[in-house]
Design a protein around this motif. Structure first.
Motif, PDB file in Angstrom:
ATOM      1  N   GLY A  56      34.015  36.213  22.082  1.00  0.00           N
ATOM      2  CA  GLY A  56      33.031  36.313  21.319  1.00  0.00           C
ATOM      3  C   GLY A  56      32.600  35.313  20.393  1.00  0.00           C
ATOM      4  O   GLY A  56      32.222  34.292  20.697  1.00  0.00           O
ATOM      5  N   SER A  57      32.530  35.476  19.152  1.00  0.00           N
ATOM      6  CA  SER A  57      32.143  34.551  18.021  1.00  0.00           C
ATOM      7  C   SER A  57      33.519  33.927  17.321  1.00  0.00           C
ATOM      8  O   SER A  57      33.701  33.275  16.366  1.00  0.00           O
ATOM      9  N   VAL A  58      34.647  34.379  17.670  1.00  0.00           N
ATOM     10  CA  VAL A  58      36.145  34.032  17.293  1.00  0.00           C
ATOM     11  C   VAL A  58      36.669  32.796  18.240  1.00  0.00           C
ATOM     12  O   VAL A  58      36.954  32.949  19.085  1.00  0.00           O
ATOM     13  N   ALA A  59      36.770  31.799  17.210  1.00  0.00           N
ATOM     14  CA  ALA A  59      37.264  30.476  17.757  1.00  0.00           C
ATOM     15  C   ALA A  59      38.633  30.491  18.013  1.00  0.00           C
ATOM     16  O   ALA A  59      39.307  31.391  17.077  1.00  0.00           O
ATOM     17  N   ASN A  60      39.145  29.913  18.937  1.00  0.00           N
ATOM     18  CA  ASN A  60      40.615  30.190  19.295  1.00  0.00           C
ATOM     19  C   ASN A  60      41.026  31.677  19.353  1.00  0.00           C
ATOM     20  O   ASN A  60      42.022  32.124  18.546  1.00  0.00           O
ATOM     21  N   GLY A  61      40.166  32.486  20.008  1.00  0.00           N
ATOM     22  CA  GLY A  61      40.137  33.699  19.906  1.00  0.00           C
ATOM     23  C   GLY A  61      41.509  34.540  19.787  1.00  0.00           C
ATOM     24  O   GLY A  61      41.900  35.338  18.992  1.00  0.00           O
ATOM     25  N   ASN A 110      44.765  33.388  19.712  1.00  0.00           N
ATOM     26  CA  ASN A 110      45.576  33.034  18.653  1.00  0.00           C
ATOM     27  C   ASN A 110      45.120  33.623  17.181  1.00  0.00           C
ATOM     28  O   ASN A 110      45.870  33.734  16.350  1.00  0.00           O
ATOM     29  N   VAL A 111      43.908  33.772  17.089  1.00  0.00           N
ATOM     30  CA  VAL A 111      43.364  34.537  15.767  1.00  0.00           C
ATOM     31  C   VAL A 111      43.632  35.877  15.916  1.00  0.00           C
ATOM     32  O   VAL A 111      44.293  36.477  14.848  1.00  0.00           O
ATOM     33  N   LEU A 112      43.213  36.560  16.731  1.00  0.00           N
ATOM     34  CA  LEU A 112      43.358  38.072  16.858  1.00  0.00           C
ATOM     35  C   LEU A 112      44.741  38.747  16.915  1.00  0.00           C
ATOM     36  O   LEU A 112      44.973  39.793  16.767  1.00  0.00           O
ATOM     37  N   SER A 113      45.560  37.817  17.600  1.00  0.00           N
ATOM     38  CA  SER A 113      46.950  38.418  17.851  1.00  0.00           C
ATOM     39  C   SER A 113      47.786  38.414  16.546  1.00  0.00           C
ATOM     40  O   SER A 113      48.872  38.836  16.464  1.00  0.00           O
ATOM     41  N   ASN A 114      47.118  37.936  15.360  1.00  0.00           N
ATOM     42  CA  ASN A 114      47.625  38.207  14.167  1.00  0.00           C
ATOM     43  C   ASN A 114      47.410  39.546  13.474  1.00  0.00           C
ATOM     44  O   ASN A 114      48.031  39.794  12.676  1.00  0.00           O
ATOM     45  N   LEU A 115      46.563  40.183  14.167  1.00  0.00           N
ATOM     46  CA  LEU A 115      46.268  41.800  13.644  1.00  0.00           C
ATOM     47  C   LEU A 115      47.445  42.705  13.608  1.00  0.00           C
ATOM     48  O   LEU A 115      47.489  43.426  12.597  1.00  0.00           O
ATOM     49  N   PRO A 116      48.242  42.411  14.542  1.00  0.00           N
ATOM     50  CA  PRO A 116      49.648  43.500  14.318  1.00  0.00           C
ATOM     51  C   PRO A 116      50.315  43.257  13.084  1.00  0.00           C
ATOM     52  O   PRO A 116      50.878  44.005  12.375  1.00  0.00           O
TER      53      PRO A 116
END
Length: 263
Positions: free
Chosen positions: A43-48, A50-56
């Protein structure tokens, strides 16, 4: 072994580790560290990933913090024989939650300045968990007395490294000590300090999962090349978050051990 002797062993090992790390040359930050295998935008998330896997981290940290504080407020069954034991765990889960924020911020645009905010909350988590284990295995008062100095050492290791980087002389040796020494000390406490609660052995699984996370991190590129689904660094985040979840589950299921049952 008396409580004083157990504390003496832990202090002695720490002194030896500090002396040993000082025999190693200074360790500046390798710029290549910021070059991760998976740089895909989601989407609009760079390095998606590696960024989104921090949500947990954020979810588990906030839930764990709420669980610890709710337990000591009397709204749910408490996992603590003494209410003051909650503080190291509260700081541990706060560190986990903030790691989710700091790591996502770093991975959006990786560089050394942002890496400071990734590592800072991790040191809080490492040292708070160590203080929690000291409280449970050596004594509540020693654990709480050590909490402040341990946190100061953890935060200080990152401030020292970042200040050095700013002046062209970064040194990761203290941070390396903060990252790996707690695991060694916890294993030693499992070996010769009596357990005050059941489920104490779960921490071995926690350390094993974190060890797997470090292996995933080291194999970032090779793992990504095996199908180009997820990278080793993304799996590192997920595995480390799972380790934090295991800490929470151990708290939920443990009970105090009677003095005559302790080994």
């Amino acid at each position: 072994m008396t409580r004083g002797a157990r504390a003496g062993v832990l202090v002695g090992v720490t002194v030896v580790a500090v002396a040993a790390i000082n025999l190693v040359p200074p360790m500046p930050q390798d710029p290549a560290y910021h070059r991760f295998a998976d740089t895909r935008t989601l989407g609009s998330v760079a390095n998606g990933w590696n960024v989104l896997s921090n949500l947990p981290f954020l979810v588990i940290g906030l839930y764990g913090l709420r669980r610890v504080l709710a337990a000591t407020a009397g709204t749910v069954a408490s996992p603590f024989a003494e209410p003051r034991e909650r503080w190291p765990y509260a700081l541990f889960f706060a560190g986990v939650a903030l790691t989710g924020v700091g790591s996502a911020y770093y991975h959006w645009a990786p560089d050394t300045a942002r890496l400071f905010w990734d590592r800072l909350p991790m040191t809080v988590g490492f040292m708070a968990l160590l203080a929690a284990m000291v409280a449970e295995r050596v004594g509540v008062t020693p654990g709480l007395m050590a909490l402040g100095p341990m946190l100061a050492a953890g935060v200080g290791s990152i401030v020292y490294w970042r200040a050095g980087e700013i002046h062209g002389a970064g040194d990761l040796r203290p941070y390396a000590l903060v990252q790996f020494l707690p695991g060694l000390l916890i294993l030693l406490m499992l070996g010769f300090c009596p357990a005050r609660y059941t489920q104490g052995g779960v921490i071995v699984g926690v350390l094993a999962i974190y060890g797997a996370a470090k292996i995933f991190e080291a194999l970032d590129g090779p793992i990504f090349s095996m199908g180009y689904l997820l990278s080793g660094h993304t799996l590192k985040h997920l595995a480390a978050a799972l380790a934090a979840w295991w800490v929470l589950k151990a708290l939920d299921s443990r009970r105090p051990v009677a003095a005559e049952e302790r080994t």
